[in-house]
Design an enzyme around this catalytic site. Structure first.
Site, PDB file in Angstrom:
ATOM      1  N   GLY A  18       0.827  -1.200   0.000  1.00  0.00           N
ATOM      2  CA  GLY A  18       0.000   0.000   0.000  1.00  0.00           C
ATOM      3  C   GLY A  18       0.862   1.251   0.000  1.00  0.00           C
ATOM      4  N   SER A  19       0.236   2.416  -0.216  1.00  0.00           N
ATOM      5  CA  SER A  19       1.019   3.647  -0.360  1.00  0.00           C
ATOM      6  C   SER A  19       1.777   3.996   0.920  1.00  0.00           C
ATOM      7  CB  SER A  19       0.111   4.813  -0.775  1.00  0.00           C
ATOM      8  OG  SER A  19      -0.899   5.028   0.194  1.00  0.00           O
ATOM      9  N   GLU A  20       1.109   3.906   2.073  1.00  0.00           N
ATOM     10  CA  GLU A  20       1.794   4.216   3.338  1.00  0.00           C
ATOM     11  C   GLU A  20       2.874   3.191   3.633  1.00  0.00           C
ATOM     12  OE1 GLU A  20       1.345   6.949   5.643  1.00  0.00           O
ATOM     13  OE2 GLU A  20       0.529   7.640   3.744  1.00  0.00           O
ATOM     14  N   LYS A  43      -1.272 -11.319  -2.656  1.00  0.00           N
ATOM     15  CA  LYS A  43      -0.143 -10.884  -3.483  1.00  0.00           C
ATOM     16  C   LYS A  43       1.118 -11.702  -3.207  1.00  0.00           C
ATOM     17  CE  LYS A  43      -1.712  -6.162  -4.288  1.00  0.00           C
ATOM     18  NZ  LYS A  43      -1.356  -4.727  -4.323  1.00  0.00           N
ATOM     19  N   ILE A 100       0.930   0.557  13.703  1.00  0.00           N
ATOM     20  CA  ILE A 100       0.942   1.993  13.440  1.00  0.00           C
ATOM     21  C   ILE A 100      -0.474   2.520  13.196  1.00  0.00           C
ATOM     22  CG2 ILE A 100       1.884   3.814  11.954  1.00  0.00           C
ATOM     23  CD1 ILE A 100       4.005   2.281  13.573  1.00  0.00           C
ATOM     24  N   GLU A 212      -0.416  11.853  28.983  1.00  0.00           N
ATOM     25  CA  GLU A 212      -1.423  12.839  28.608  1.00  0.00           C
ATOM     26  C   GLU A 212      -2.657  12.597  29.454  1.00  0.00           C
ATOM     27  OE1 GLU A 212      -2.073  12.171  24.440  1.00  0.00           O
ATOM     28  OE2 GLU A 212      -3.270  10.406  24.766  1.00  0.00           O
ATOM     29  N   HIS A 250      -6.060  12.190  21.144  1.00  0.00           N
ATOM     30  CA  HIS A 250      -6.199  10.743  21.165  1.00  0.00           C
ATOM     31  C   HIS A 250      -7.540  10.316  21.741  1.00  0.00           C
ATOM     32  CE1 HIS A 250      -1.552  10.436  21.251  1.00  0.00           C
ATOM     33  NE2 HIS A 250      -2.006  10.356  20.023  1.00  0.00           N
TER      34      HIS A 250
END
Length: 293
Positions: A18-20, A43, A100, A212, A250
């Site tokens: 994929g592109s990313e 694939k 990710i 956070e 988030h």
């Protein structure tokens, strides 16, 4: 020395075609990360050339591991397919899986988190995280490789961008490993997991912990620090100005009443002996003073 990854880590990229996946595979290869192949169901048998290296594509993680000896995976798979990809990696007993992908439904994350816990063979990092880097050795994920070098500081952070800022601010000292654990409500590796690993790493002299608002992860980390961590720790908690009841950034960053506020987390950390900065730059200055003191 580093935690979780090293120069020998053999990494496969799930979603590499994929592109990313293609873009960040190129970045990781440029850094020197040992990428050995990719997984895209349907694939298998193809190969792609990225940064001049021919990388084989496999239909499953088990096939990739059998062919390459991979011991780590990084997941760049769209949210609706991410659960299947992570389950595939866990079923192949990969020791490290770095997720990710942002926007994975919490229900899906709960399922693959529980699966990893039941198997007991896979460390999950993420989801919705920037990954981890041991400067000069390996870079798995999307952390920019050129903002710091190897050094004596360990970093664990819920925030990707604050990870980058802290690495840049302390670039003259450098890092053993920086780990972005992600900001979703359900994540694999926690602050405490990283604190334990840094405490045990002989080449990490001090630790920066970035949290956070929302949840009680930082309070639990403070309790762990007071009992087990002898190395100096400095902290920063993002969200001192966040309004109550509003999700900030988030999905896990939401405050209700006094629970989960930046101030409550600061108090808990300081009670455990952690110096807490009010800004990232102040936090970096506190670390600099400790190491140069």
């Amino acid at each position: 020395m580093a935690i979780f990854i090293n120069k020998e880590s053999k990494v496969i990229v799930q979603g590499m075609t994929g592109s990313e996946g293609t873009k960040h595979t190129g970045r990781m290869l440029k850094y020197g990360t040992n990428i050995v192949g990719g997984v895209t169901p349907g694939k298998g048998g193809q190969s792609v050339i990225i940064e001049g290296k021919a990388l084989p594509v496999f239909n499953s993680v088990a096939e990739a591991v059998a062919a390459t000896g991979a011991n780590a995976s990084v997941v760049f798979v769209p949210p609706k397919f991410a659960k299947a990809a992570v389950m595939d990696a866990i079923d192949a007993a990969l020791p490290l899986v770095v997720v990710i992908t942002e926007g994975i439904p919490v229900h899906d994350a709960a399922i693959f988190y529980a699966h990893a816990e039941s198997k007991g063979t896979t460390r999950l990092i993420g989801p919705n995280c920037p990954g981890l880097i041991s400067p000069g050795l390996s870079n798995i994920g999307i952390i920019p490789g050129d903002i710091t070098g190897p050094g004596r500081i360990g970093l664990v952070s819920k925030s990707g961008t604050l990870t980058y800022q802290m690495m840049y601010e302390l670039r003259d000292i450098g890092f053993s490993t920086a780990v972005g654990i992600g900001g979703d409500p359900i994540i694999g590796t926690t602050h405490i997991d990283c604190l334990r690993a840094f405490q045990d790493d002989p080449e990490t002299d001090a630790i920066v912990m970035i949290g956070e608002i929302g949840g009680d992860a930082e309070e639990r980390a403070a309790a762990f620090i007071s009992e087990y961590v002898t190395k100096p720790v400095v902290g920063y908690v993002a969200g001192f100005t966040a309004p109550e009841g509003k999700t900030m950034g988030h999905a896990g960053a939401i405050v209700s009443g006094s629970s989960g506020t930046a101030e409550a987390k600061k108090v808990a950390l300081e009670a455990a002996g952690v110096k807490v900065g009010k800004t990232p730059s102040e936090t970096a200055a506190l670390m600099r003073a400790i190491l140069n003191g």
